[in-house]
Each structure stands twice: as structure tokens, then as C-alpha cells.
Design an enzyme around this catalytic site. Structure first.
Site, short mmCIF file in Angstrom:
data_model
loop_
_atom_site.label_atom_id
_atom_site.label_comp_id
_atom_site.label_asym_id
_atom_site.label_seq_id
_atom_site.Cartn_x
_atom_site.Cartn_y
_atom_site.Cartn_z
N THR A 1 0.07 -4.90 -0.39
CA THR A 1 1.12 -4.40 0.49
C THR A 1 1.27 -5.32 1.69
O THR A 1 0.29 -5.84 2.21
CB THR A 1 0.84 -2.96 0.96
OG1 THR A 1 1.86 -2.57 1.90
CG2 THR A 1 -0.52 -2.85 1.65
N ASP A 2 2.52 -5.50 2.12
CA ASP A 2 2.79 -6.13 3.39
C ASP A 2 2.36 -5.16 4.50
O ASP A 2 2.18 -3.96 4.25
CB ASP A 2 4.28 -6.46 3.48
CG ASP A 2 4.64 -7.18 4.76
OD1 ASP A 2 3.80 -7.96 5.26
OD2 ASP A 2 5.75 -6.97 5.28
N LYS A 3 2.20 -5.65 5.71
CA LYS A 3 1.82 -4.77 6.83
C LYS A 3 3.02 -4.41 7.69
O LYS A 3 3.44 -3.26 7.73
CB LYS A 3 0.73 -5.42 7.70
CG LYS A 3 0.27 -4.50 8.84
CD LYS A 3 -0.73 -5.18 9.74
CE LYS A 3 -0.07 -6.15 10.71
NZ LYS A 3 0.80 -5.46 11.70
N ILE A 224 -1.44 -7.96 3.07
CA ILE A 224 -1.04 -9.34 3.34
C ILE A 224 -0.19 -9.35 4.61
O ILE A 224 0.75 -8.56 4.74
CB ILE A 224 -0.25 -9.93 2.17
CG1 ILE A 224 -1.10 -9.90 0.90
CG2 ILE A 224 0.19 -11.36 2.48
CD1 ILE A 224 -0.36 -10.36 -0.34
#
Length: 269
Positions: A1-3, A224
């Protein structure tokens, strides 16, 4: 997952400011410029010159804009907008500053340099002044400081990052007449370090529950992000992604240097 924007709201708010030897806290949330600058829990007014200079640099080296209204909106990058909000809380009039010291050149941000610079006509001397903001470790390499001073800055940086804050540094330089402004390497050197700006991007309300359900289902998660590793780890712990055991944090340079076999082994934890 992106943050940013996925696990978090992508609504940045400056909550801490640091100039050498002194930390300030900033109250208020969102993009409305309502809040106070505090030192040891007491309001500071007017702000000290060093803090004024830090916020001025962060606001001039900036392409965002605040849009007033019943609900304040922004145009541009949320990180840059958050700096404008903090400057307004400190009493700076950035429009007046820009009118007095107009921008004459911008060296745009890029992911390799990890910084941007704007060059302005200095209203007092008439000379050119460069303002740079960016990743603290990258900026420190360009500042005229002793190693002890750099160590102090890095210690403050890590303290802010462990609180889950995204941190930017700001610096400035009187630009000599012989510098060719189109060359970043000529402009961005022998900088005077001004301080650190720490901002919080709060997690989305629904994220901790979703993370807990993933754990229950046996789903392993990887975050990520472009943030500093210490900041990313603090956020991951806050939302429950990381259990008490030590985290595995890899940066891009480490990934580039890894063989496929070593990466495969690291991905098991």
C-alpha cells in the site's frame, strides 16, 4: 500500500518547528490559518527572528496558494500549503514579502536533488537571495556548518520523525553576482541553514480497523512511501501495521544494491 493519501488523509498540518537550540509547537488543524506558535506551551508573539526567517524561506520557496472561505481550500501541493498556514499563524504577510522581494528564478524540485530553490530580489540590499527547501539530509550537505552543528540538526530531525512527522529543512544564500542562475550546482552551495519544519498527515479514520482485519486474515502488509524511513515506521506503528517486533525498513539505495536472492530473503519479514 501507498501511504500518503491512502493510509493518511494527505491533509498536511505543520505541528512543530525547529531552529538551532529551540523547538516550537504549532496549534490548529486544517488549512485555516487559525492557531498559535508555542514555546514550552506558552504563546510566542512576535516570533523570534530565526523562526521568522525559517518560515519566510519555506513560504517564498513555495508554489501553493491558500484560498480563503468558510472552509479554507488550497491550490497546489498540501505540504507547501501547510507551510503557508504556519507562516500566517506566525504573523507573516507573504503577499507583502513577495511584493517587496519578487521571485526572479525557480530551480524546480526533482526526486534526485530532493529540493527546490527560488531566487528573489532582496528588498533590503537589492542583491539576489536564494531560498532552498527539501530533504534535511540532502540540504545539510550543501550548508556551511561544522560537523557538530550538522549532528545537532540530524538529532532534531530524528526526534521529529519518530513522532511520525514529515520533515523539511530550509536554507538561504546571498547569491554572488558571478553565479549563473540556471545552474543548480552553482546556486545551491554554501547555504545558511535555517531550521526544520515538521508536519503531520493524520491517518484516515477507517485505516486502523482495516489494518486489524488484514492481520486477522493473515495478510502481510508492506508500506511504500517517499517519506523518511523513521517517519514511515512511526506512522506504521500508529495505525497498527507493525507489531512490537523490529520493523524492516529499506530505502531505494539499499534496494538497488540488493541481489534478487537477498531481496527475496528480506521480503520474508
Amino acid at each position: 500500500t501507498d501511504k500518503t493519501g491512502t493510509l493518511t488523509r494527505n491533509e498536511m498540518t505543520v505541528t512543530a518547528l525547529w531552529v538551532p537550540d529551540t523547538r516550537f509547537d504549532v496549534t490548529g488543524t486544517g488549512y485555516a490559518p487559525q492557531g498559535n506558535i508555542l514555546r514550552e506551551n506558552l504563546p510566542v508573539a512576535p516570533v523570534p527572528e530565526a523562526l521568522h526567517d525559517l518560515l519566510l524561506a519555506g513560504s517564498l520557496c513555495n508554489n501553493a496558494r491558500l484560498i480563503p472561505g468558510e472552509t479554507w481550500l488550497i491550490s497546489g501541493d498540501p505540504t507547501e500549503a501547510a507551510i503557508l498556514v504556519a507562516a500566517a499563524k506566525a504573523g507573516l504577510n507573504i503577499e507583502a514579502e513577495l511584493s517587496a522581494g519578487p521571485r526572479v528564478k525557480e530551480i524546480a524540485f526533482d526526486s534526485l536533488r530532493k529540493r527546490m530553490t527560488t531566487i528573489h530580489q532582496d528588498p533590503q540590499s537589492g542583491h539576489l537571495m536564494a531560498y532552498t527547501k527539501g530533504a534535511p539530509k540532502e540540504l545539510l550537505k550543501l550548508c556551511a556548518m561544522s560537523q557538530d552543528q550538522k549532528t545537532e540538526v540530524l538529532r532534531a530531525y530524528d526526534n521529529l520523525a519518530r513522532s511520525g512527522l514529515r520533515v523539511l529543512a530550509a536554507a538561504r544564500r546571498n547569491v554572488p553576482p558571478d553565479v549563473q542562475l540556471e545552474f543548480a550546482e552553482q546556486v545551491e552551495k554554501d547555504l545558511t541553514f535555517l531550521g526544520l519544519i515538521g508536519m503531520m498527515d493524520p491517518p484516515r479514520d477507517e485505516v486502523p480497523e482495516a489494518i486489524a482485519r488484514c492481520h486477522t486474515a493473515g495478510i502481510r502488509m508492506v508500506m511504500i512511501t517517499g517519506d523518511y524511513g523513521v517517519t514511515a515506521e512511526a506512522i506504521a506503528r500508529r495505525i497498527g501495521m507493525l507489531r512490537p517486533e523490529p520493523a524492516t525498513v529499506l530505502n531505494g539505495f539499499e534496494l538497488d544494491a540488493m541481489s534478487s536472492e537477498k531481496l527475496q530473503a528480506r521480503l520474508q519479514s
